[in-house]
Enzyme design. Structure first.
Site, PDB file in Angstrom:
ATOM      1  N   PRO A 205       0.838  -1.203   0.000  1.00 28.04           N
ATOM      2  CA  PRO A 205       0.000   0.000   0.000  1.00 28.04           C
ATOM      3  C   PRO A 205       0.875   1.257   0.000  1.00 28.04           C
ATOM      4  O   PRO A 205       1.839   1.350   0.766  1.00 28.04           O
ATOM      5  CB  PRO A 205      -0.794  -0.125   1.301  1.00 28.04           C
ATOM      6  CG  PRO A 205      -0.755  -1.578   1.632  1.00 28.04           C
ATOM      7  CD  PRO A 205       0.574  -2.063   1.154  1.00 28.04           C
ATOM      8  N   GLU A 206       0.544   2.181  -0.870  1.00 28.09           N
ATOM      9  CA  GLU A 206       1.262   3.451  -0.919  1.00 28.09           C
ATOM     10  C   GLU A 206       0.357   4.545  -0.372  1.00 28.09           C
ATOM     11  O   GLU A 206      -0.729   4.268   0.140  1.00 28.09           O
ATOM     12  CB  GLU A 206       1.713   3.734  -2.354  1.00 28.09           C
ATOM     13  CG  GLU A 206       2.669   2.676  -2.892  1.00 28.09           C
ATOM     14  CD  GLU A 206       3.136   2.944  -4.305  1.00 28.09           C
ATOM     15  OE1 GLU A 206       3.135   4.125  -4.730  1.00 28.09           O
ATOM     16  OE2 GLU A 206       3.509   1.984  -5.011  1.00 28.09           O
TER      17      GLU A 206
END
Length: 277
Positions: free
Chosen positions: A2-3
């Protein structure tokens, strides 16, 4: 992994639901997931506390507590955070469960087991998680062409690798670095020290614009988030280059190239992102 847009989505979905709930019990099944303090002490100190909100810094999430303490966490590669009814079946690899008021549970699952939790007491400086070493947020007004040039302009590393440096800009990962560079018209293999002042300025404008765009595309209701177990990130159809190696460029229709830069996969258009331009 996840960014920033995905982590921001999690925060926006969970915060309104968590605010005001008491942590009645904590179960840690993989002791290493509680990085500080040790699992037993982590559970003891968190139990009975009331959640006042959530915050995001880069890819870190923070659960704020009414006492002034906070729980910082990083999802790493495969971590997921779900707020569920207590009777709902658990996801595989569920390692931490916060039993909350109202018959709900905040569950952390992580197939790779790289995710970590840190409990910080009120006014304690975080010298443990690494969040204190993060650079500017992409939406910080201080993120200008001059800032980028001053911090990256003398580096021989590629601009792709520089965008991934969390000590300069917090939250950008492999997916959005490709999207940012495509929109900015910059080849990922360009050495950072080859960029002009105008290119630094263009990059400084594109970074917050692209991330804000994907945060908006990720918008999801709490019900949809739970139904998909946090897997439904809705930006995928809007990615212009990432994951599309060999496909046509959305602008010029040239075949997109997939290469490896600094050990990371990268996709770019050889026409729109010329190496020497």
């Amino acid at each position: 992994m996840p960014e920033l847009p995905e982590v921001e989505t999690i925060k926006r979905v969970l915060e309104p639901q968590l605010r005001g709930l008491e942590i009645e019990k904590v179960t840690v099944r993989r002791p290493e997931v509680a990085a500080r303090p040790a699992a037993d002490e982590f559970c003891r100190q968190v139990t009975g506390q009331v959640i006042s909100g959530m915050a995001r810094r880069g890819k870190f999430l923070t659960i704020l507590l009414e006492s002034g303490d906070c729980i910082r966490l990083h999802l790493r590669m495969t971590g997921r955070l779900l707020l569920t009814p207590a009777e709902l079946g658990e996801e595989k690899h569920t390692h931490v469960i916060f039993a909350l008021g109202g018959g709900r549970e905040l569950r952390f699952s992580d197939m790779r087991r790289f995710g970590r939790f840190w409990l910080l007491r009120r006014e304690e400086t975080d010298t443990y998680s690494g969040s204190g070493k993060l650079g500017l947020e992409p939406f910080d007004r201080g993120l200008t062409g001059k800032y980028l040039s001053a911090h990256l302009g003398k580096r021989r590393k590629t601009i792709k690798e520089c965008l991934l440096d969390q000590k300069i800009i917090a939250g950008i990962g492999n997916i959005y670095s490709d999207e940012i560079l495509f929109t900015a018209g910059l080849c990922p293999t360009r050495p950072a020290n080859s960029l002009t002042a105008g290119e630094w300025e263009r990059l400084a404008k594109v970074i917050p614009e692209r991330l804000a765009y994907f945060i908006e595309k990720n918008r999801i209701t709490a019900e949809e988030y739970l139904e998909t177990r946090g897997r439904d990130y809705r930006n995928t159809p809007f990615l212009q280059v990432y994951g599309h190696g060999g496909g046509p460029c959305p602008v010029c229709k040239e075949a997109l190239r997939r290469i490896t830069v600094g050990g990371r996969s990268s996709v770019y258009c050889p026409v729109c992102q010329k190496e020497g331009a």
